[in-house]
Design a protein around this motif. Structure first.
Motif, short mmCIF file in Angstrom:
data_model
loop_
_atom_site.label_atom_id
_atom_site.label_comp_id
_atom_site.label_asym_id
_atom_site.label_seq_id
_atom_site.Cartn_x
_atom_site.Cartn_y
_atom_site.Cartn_z
N ASP A 77 -8.44 24.61 13.00
CA ASP A 77 -7.63 23.46 12.59
C ASP A 77 -6.16 23.69 12.94
N LEU A 78 -5.68 24.90 12.67
CA LEU A 78 -4.28 25.21 12.93
C LEU A 78 -3.99 25.16 14.43
N TYR A 79 -4.91 25.71 15.24
CA TYR A 79 -4.71 25.67 16.68
C TYR A 79 -4.72 24.24 17.21
N GLU A 80 -5.61 23.42 16.66
CA GLU A 80 -5.66 22.03 17.11
C GLU A 80 -4.36 21.30 16.80
N ILE A 100 3.51 40.94 16.06
CA ILE A 100 3.41 39.69 15.30
C ILE A 100 4.79 39.08 15.15
N GLN A 101 5.75 39.93 14.76
CA GLN A 101 7.12 39.46 14.58
C GLN A 101 7.68 38.91 15.88
N ARG A 102 7.40 39.58 17.00
CA ARG A 102 7.93 39.13 18.29
C ARG A 102 7.28 37.82 18.74
N GLU A 103 5.99 37.71 18.52
CA GLU A 103 5.30 36.46 18.86
C GLU A 103 5.85 35.29 18.05
N ILE A 104 6.04 35.52 16.76
CA ILE A 104 6.58 34.48 15.89
C ILE A 104 7.99 34.11 16.33
N ALA A 105 8.81 35.12 16.63
CA ALA A 105 10.19 34.87 17.05
C ALA A 105 10.24 34.04 18.32
N PHE A 106 9.35 34.35 19.28
CA PHE A 106 9.31 33.59 20.54
C PHE A 106 8.95 32.14 20.31
N HIS A 107 7.84 31.90 19.58
CA HIS A 107 7.41 30.51 19.37
C HIS A 107 8.41 29.74 18.50
N ASP A 108 9.00 30.42 17.53
CA ASP A 108 10.03 29.76 16.72
C ASP A 108 11.21 29.33 17.59
N ALA A 109 11.67 30.25 18.44
CA ALA A 109 12.84 29.96 19.28
C ALA A 109 12.54 28.80 20.24
N LEU A 110 11.33 28.78 20.78
CA LEU A 110 10.96 27.71 21.72
C LEU A 110 10.93 26.36 21.03
N ILE A 111 10.34 26.30 19.86
CA ILE A 111 10.26 25.04 19.13
C ILE A 111 11.64 24.57 18.68
N ARG A 112 12.47 25.49 18.20
CA ARG A 112 13.81 25.12 17.75
C ARG A 112 14.68 24.65 18.91
N GLN A 167 1.57 30.94 10.58
CA GLN A 167 0.29 31.27 9.95
C GLN A 167 -0.78 31.53 11.00
N THR A 168 -0.79 30.72 12.06
CA THR A 168 -1.79 30.90 13.12
C THR A 168 -1.66 32.28 13.76
N ILE A 169 -0.45 32.65 14.09
CA ILE A 169 -0.21 33.96 14.72
C ILE A 169 -0.60 35.09 13.77
N PHE A 229 -3.88 37.79 14.46
CA PHE A 229 -3.76 39.23 14.63
C PHE A 229 -4.46 40.02 13.52
N GLU A 230 -4.96 39.34 12.53
CA GLU A 230 -5.76 40.00 11.50
C GLU A 230 -7.22 40.12 11.93
N LEU A 231 -7.58 39.39 13.00
CA LEU A 231 -8.95 39.39 13.48
C LEU A 231 -9.16 40.52 14.48
N GLU A 232 -10.41 40.86 14.71
CA GLU A 232 -10.75 41.94 15.63
C GLU A 232 -11.17 41.35 16.98
N TYR A 233 -10.36 41.64 18.01
CA TYR A 233 -10.69 41.17 19.35
C TYR A 233 -10.42 42.27 20.36
N LYS A 234 -10.87 42.02 21.58
CA LYS A 234 -10.53 42.93 22.68
C LYS A 234 -9.12 42.58 23.12
N TRP A 235 -8.16 43.32 22.62
CA TRP A 235 -6.78 42.93 22.83
C TRP A 235 -6.32 43.08 24.27
#
Length: 228
Positions: free
Chosen positions: A95-98, A144-156, A172-174, A178-184
């Motif tokens: 839902d969040l990604y959509e 996580i912090q860097r991903e959030i900072a990037f997307h925040d800066a882009l939206i702002r 929240q999405t980010i 990153f709490e999930l287990e994936y092949k990073w």
């Protein structure tokens, strides 16, 4: 407050917000420098600084503790919002990604048209920092912090204040991803390729190309995280 003073307070808030989001200058729980020192550092009056702090307090990034000073809120508190909180029984990660697919490509396109040169170079810096982090450790608080900072800066950088209210959904999405287990390594490879295009189209101020690459970027996440 006049329009010029309001704009200056907003720009000051933007500067402080970027520092908080980057995690370098002000970590969660840390205390801001005193008013005199910080106003001199930022080159603004104390009145403007106070207004900027009020903006960030309203956003949940700062907390004023009477008699003690102003503190950066803890990470969990920064994600608090009047928007629906993440709850697997109500709002899913899909839902969040959509929701992001509807808003974020449009915000990125506006950023190409409206961002200042300084904002573009700050976004580029954040993208490159995220790429460097992907090559070292795929799943930690710093990325996580860097991903959030990037997307925040882009939206702002879209300079649409309504979109600011959408930031908790992105954060929240980010955080949850990153709490999930994936092949990073697969995640990193996809993000690395997308990031090159993001930098290129942003610097060229190609709004429609940016809209497309952000749509692809989010769709790639949906596929990688098996949400489709």
């Amino acid at each position: 407050m006049s329009q010029n003073k309001t704009n200056l307070a907003q720009r000051t808030a933007d500067t402080l917000r970027a520092r908080i989001r980057s995690g370098k200058d002000y970590a969660p729980g840390s205390k801001l420098p005193n008013e005199n020192h910080l106003s001199l550092e930022l080159g603004v009056s104390r009145t403007t600084l106070r207004e900027a702090i009020r903006i960030l307090v309203a956003e949940g990034l700062l907390q004023v503790q009477r008699g003690k000073g102003t503190f950066v809120t803890e990470r969990k508190d920064q994600l608090a919002s009047t928007l629906p909180s993440f709850d697997e029984k109500k709002v899913t990660l899909k839902d969040l990604y959509e929701a992001r697919l509807i808003i974020e490509p449009a915000a990125a396109a506006l950023a190409c048209q409206r961002a200042t040169d300084e904002e573009i170079e700050e976004i580029v810096r954040l993208v490159k920092a995220t790429q460097e982090q992907f090559t070292h450790d795929f799943n930690n608080e710093e990325i996580i912090q860097r991903e959030i900072a990037f997307h925040d800066a882009l939206i702002r950088a879209s300079h649409n204040r309504f979109f600011d209210h959408f930031l908790p959904v992105v954060n929240q999405t980010i955080q949850k991803t990153f709490e999930l287990e994936y092949k990073w390594d697969a995640v990193a490879e996809g993000a690395y390729n997308d990031n090159f295009m993001i930098i290129d189209f942003l610097r060229k101020r190609d709004a429609e190309a940016m809209r497309s690459v952000m749509t692809i970027h989010l769709h790639r996440a949906l596929w990688t995280e098996q949400l489709i």
